[in-house]
Design a protein around this motif. Sequence first.
Motif, PDB file in Angstrom:
ATOM      1  N   ASP A  77       0.811  -1.223   0.000  1.00 42.73           N
ATOM      2  CA  ASP A  77       0.000   0.000   0.000  1.00 42.73           C
ATOM      3  C   ASP A  77       0.840   1.267   0.000  1.00 42.73           C
ATOM      4  OD1 ASP A  77      -2.780  -1.202   0.378  1.00 42.73           O
ATOM      5  OD2 ASP A  77      -1.662  -2.113   2.030  1.00 42.73           O
ATOM      6  N   GLY A  78       2.147   1.140   0.168  1.00 37.37           N
ATOM      7  CA  GLY A  78       3.040   2.281   0.186  1.00 37.37           C
ATOM      8  C   GLY A  78       4.425   1.820   0.576  1.00 37.37           C
ATOM      9  N   ARG A  96       1.782   8.100  -0.849  1.00 37.63           N
ATOM     10  CA  ARG A  96       2.008   6.734  -0.353  1.00 37.63           C
ATOM     11  C   ARG A  96       3.475   6.492   0.019  1.00 37.63           C
ATOM     12  NH1 ARG A  96      -2.261   3.157  -1.091  1.00 37.63           N
ATOM     13  NH2 ARG A  96      -3.986   4.005  -2.320  1.00 37.63           N
TER      14      ARG A  96
END
Length: 299
Positions: free
Chosen positions: A137-138, A190
């Motif tokens: 997700d990042g 992110r």
Amino acid sequence: MEKLFLPVNIGALDLAHRVVISAATDRRRIGESHSAAYCGACVRHVSPGGLVITPPVAVSATAASASVPDGFDTPGTAAIWAAAISLAHARKAKVVARLCHPGYAPFRAATLPGTCIDEVIAGFRRAAERARHLGFDGVELDAADGSLPDQFLQDGVNRRTDRYGGSIQNRLNFLCELVDAVTGVWTAERVGVRLSPFGQFRGMSDSDPVTLFTMLLTTLAGQELPFVHLVRTAADGAPLGHLPYEDRSAAARIRAAFPSAIIVSGDFTRRRAVELVRSRWADAIGVEAGMVEDGADGR
């Protein structure tokens, strides 16, 4: 309800609460090997809607070490990373990959040739691409505790005389170029950076750490990053670690320099964690996975 347990938005990461599972937050595990499998152990401790920051991931084969053995391309690890991410997403949790270059010889800030600097930056970019492909997700760039980016930041170890050494602005260049490379792969919302202000692990030191880290955080804010992650280490030998909130003047300057989210990690009691978030000095608190289970974060 205490703010620590309320939702928070950190860039593109919408979290149900502010307790972050962060591997090896106080460096008590230094000397142990951080493998991809340990990420799965971290994920098993995350609450629904929470955030996990992985153990350090070597950005390239030249960045791998005994304590940071697994890059994303290490044979057999892709399935392990994918399973951990799948488990986290099933719990509506987010997983951020901590990209690391430990900076051991010959990769030291003081002696690293310009061509090797370009190679390291390319390694971070490729690792960011791989993390995105795997479904993270990042990403978090590890510039703490004597890592290669930390060596560029602090004048106690950075003796360069080129554009990467000397003035504070020059010493920020390497990390800022890493940020630019990674945000070229991910959107800035992110990407975060891990830092250890006032840390002395692996011989780190700076003649004016408050000014250094204030300027750095102002610069990172200008690069529109959604969070920084400040960690303290027991290896410093100081009972309270090295987080700047214990010095009110330093705390005020650092908090003002970075208006986006600040995550702080350390061996906190529950009361101290609540106080840090309530006071608005921190927006989220990082705890080590094992500490959640043994109750070390709740007294």
